[in-house]
Design a protein around this motif. Structure first.
Motif, short mmCIF file in Angstrom:
data_model
loop_
_atom_site.label_atom_id
_atom_site.label_comp_id
_atom_site.label_asym_id
_atom_site.label_seq_id
_atom_site.Cartn_x
_atom_site.Cartn_y
_atom_site.Cartn_z
N ASP A 35 -6.96 -1.72 0.31
CA ASP A 35 -8.90 -0.89 0.03
C ASP A 35 -8.64 -1.19 -1.26
O ASP A 35 -8.59 -0.39 -2.25
N ILE A 38 -12.19 0.75 -3.30
CA ILE A 38 -12.06 1.98 -2.03
C ILE A 38 -14.07 3.05 -2.38
O ILE A 38 -13.82 3.46 -1.16
N SER A 44 -11.67 3.70 4.62
CA SER A 44 -10.15 3.57 4.71
C SER A 44 -10.11 5.75 5.54
O SER A 44 -9.24 5.24 6.03
N ILE A 57 -2.19 3.52 2.72
CA ILE A 57 -3.22 2.92 2.10
C ILE A 57 -3.47 2.73 0.98
O ILE A 57 -3.10 3.93 0.27
N ALA A 59 -5.21 2.34 -2.07
CA ALA A 59 -7.03 2.06 -2.38
C ALA A 59 -7.11 1.42 -4.17
O ALA A 59 -6.80 2.32 -5.39
#
Length: 307
Positions: A35, A38, A44, A57, A59
């Protein structure tokens, strides 16, 4: 992210095109998702839940405050989260440092958060009287480009060019001329000063329009100060190189300049045989979403699927 007013007068965020993003990325157990913006972590959070807490994830956000906010909002997340306070154009270098070769999805929401626009104290918005900085950089010194530098030091032709090209402003020439004339008398230091100059430069009918006459000039300055277009181009090139086979790249843009860059790049990938588009036309918000979140009306989502 599109800002909306909450009932307690604080500004909250509703992730734009949330369902459409999640449906297209379709997270699976073991996926690694990057991502790149973010923000408050809305996209997310939903992707993590859809992945049953079994995804990772990474970020990114250039805004340190956004990273801290996302950490709080995602503190109960069952997914493995790694927060990176860097510009998304550095994603390839960061992944190399992390010894990660490929990711299964790359998501970029190119919208500015309400915190950046109204609560940063850096002059991103003409709604508050703040110093003309407009930079996301946490490092502010003599080498940091600011909006104040541009309006007070750049020549009229260059100012007109960025307002016309990055703001798509029909009165770019008149605004640039007014800026240069004003600074001969007094240095332009604040957002309200610049807003007043812009309003004085444009015709009366333009001041009475649906869009505030300062909107496009401020957009152009934000794009220039943060090198947004070149950052986007660099990120797209890096993103396609680290995307695993079958991986998806989802980009949400909010103005035509960014959308054209994304469109052209993805079309080039299709012609090169690198993959396909999830849809020929961009995915846009439903009437229901626009009604609930009017500022989402300009959002466009483009999704590329790598072979």
């Amino acid at each position: 992210m599109i800002p909306t007013e909450s009932t307690n007068n604080e500004v909250s965020h509703i992730p734009v095109l949330l369902n459409e993003v999640c449906q297209n990325i379709d997270p699976q157990k073991g996926d690694v998702i990057l991502d790149g913006t973010i923000g408050d972590g809305g996209h997310s959070k939903e992707l993590c839940e859809l992945g049953g807490g079994k995804i990772s994830i990474i970020a990114f956000d250039a805004d340190k405050n956004a990273i801290e906010t996302a950490k709080k909002n995602l503190s109960r997340s069952k997914c493995k989260m790694l927060f990176v306070n860097r510009n998304f154009r550095e994603l390839k270098e960061v992944l190399k440092e992390l010894k990660i070769d490929k990711v299964n999805a790359v998501l970029l929401d190119l919208g500015w958060s309400s915190r950046q626009l109204s609560s940063s104290g850096r002059g991103f918005s003409f709604q508050k009287d703040e110093p003309l900085l407009m930079t996301l950089s946490s490092k502010l010194d003599e080498n940091t480009l600011t909006a104040k530098d541009i309006v007070n030091e750049w020549d009229e032709k260059n100012i007109e060019t960025i307002i016309r090209n990055y703001g798509e402003e029909r009165f770019s020439g008149r605004i640039a001329k007014a800026i240069v004339k004003h600074r001969e008398e007094k240095e332009i230091k604040t957002t309200f000063e610049l807003k007043s100059i812009i309003e004085s430069a444009v015709p009366a009918f333009y001041r009475r329009g649906k869009i505030n006459p300062s909107t496009k000039t401020f957009q152009a300055l934000r794009i220039t100060v943060n090198d947004e277009i070149e950052s986007l181009k660099a990120t797209l090139l890096a993103g396609i190189s680290i995307l695993a086979p079958g991986g998806k790249m989802a980009i949400i843009s909010f103005h035509s300049i960014e959308d054209r860059v994304v469109k052209r790049e993805m079309q080039g990938w299709v012609k090169a045989g690198l993959g396909s588009l999830a849809s020929k036309k961009p995915i846009v918000p439903s009437e229901v979403e626009i009604k609930n979140n009017p500022r989402s009306r300009s959002a466009k989502l483009r999704v590329f699927i790598k072979n």
